[in-house]
Motif scaffolding. Structure first.
Motif, short mmCIF file in Angstrom:
data_model
loop_
_atom_site.label_atom_id
_atom_site.label_comp_id
_atom_site.label_asym_id
_atom_site.label_seq_id
_atom_site.Cartn_x
_atom_site.Cartn_y
_atom_site.Cartn_z
N LYS A 18 0.86 -1.19 0.00
CA LYS A 18 0.00 0.00 0.00
C LYS A 18 0.89 1.24 0.00
O LYS A 18 2.04 1.18 0.44
N VAL A 19 0.34 2.33 -0.47
CA VAL A 19 1.06 3.60 -0.45
C VAL A 19 1.47 3.92 0.99
O VAL A 19 2.59 4.37 1.25
N ALA A 20 0.59 3.66 1.92
CA ALA A 20 0.86 3.95 3.33
C ALA A 20 2.09 3.20 3.85
O ALA A 20 2.82 3.72 4.70
N ASP A 21 2.32 1.99 3.35
CA ASP A 21 3.51 1.23 3.77
C ASP A 21 4.79 1.95 3.40
O ASP A 21 5.73 2.03 4.20
N LYS A 45 4.54 -2.44 -14.48
CA LYS A 45 5.19 -3.30 -13.49
C LYS A 45 4.29 -3.66 -12.33
O LYS A 45 4.49 -4.70 -11.70
N ILE A 46 3.32 -2.79 -12.02
CA ILE A 46 2.40 -3.06 -10.93
C ILE A 46 0.98 -2.72 -11.37
O ILE A 46 0.78 -2.02 -12.36
N VAL A 47 0.01 -3.26 -10.62
CA VAL A 47 -1.40 -3.03 -10.93
C VAL A 47 -2.13 -2.65 -9.65
O VAL A 47 -1.87 -3.23 -8.58
N ASN A 53 -9.62 3.33 0.66
CA ASN A 53 -8.80 2.82 1.76
C ASN A 53 -8.43 1.34 1.61
O ASN A 53 -7.64 0.83 2.37
N GLU A 54 -9.01 0.66 0.64
CA GLU A 54 -8.66 -0.74 0.39
C GLU A 54 -7.73 -0.89 -0.80
O GLU A 54 -7.44 -2.00 -1.23
N ALA A 55 -7.25 0.21 -1.36
CA ALA A 55 -6.37 0.17 -2.52
C ALA A 55 -5.03 -0.42 -2.15
O ALA A 55 -4.44 -0.08 -1.13
N ARG A 56 -4.56 -1.32 -3.00
CA ARG A 56 -3.24 -1.91 -2.82
C ARG A 56 -2.68 -2.23 -4.20
O ARG A 56 -3.42 -2.32 -5.17
#
Length: 70
Positions: A18-21, A45-47, A53-56
């Motif tokens: 996650k962005v928060a990480d 490279k990523i999806v 708040n559940e975006a990863r």
């Protein structure tokens, strides 16, 4: 610090990130870190999986996408 490499390294260790990480690890602003996620997304490279708040983010492999959507 290369934030793109940090994101990809974290993804290699875990299935999602996650962005928060990355914000927590680098202490940079959420907006700044989000730019690197968007760049990696444009590069294929990523999806992004989920919204708000559940975006990863997951690697752009079929296996990773299938697992993330379960």
């Amino acid at each position: 610090m290369d934030i793109k490499k940090l994101i990809l390294r974290k993804l290699s260790k875990t299935d999602t990130v996650k962005v928060a990480d990355i914000v927590k690890a680098t202490k940079f602003s959420r907006a700044y870190v989000s730019r690197f996620f968007q760049e990696l997304q444009r590069e294929g490279k990523i999806v992004l999986v989920g919204k708000a708040n559940e975006a990863r983010y997951v690697p752009s492999t079929k296996k990773a996408l299938r697992k993330a959507r379960e």
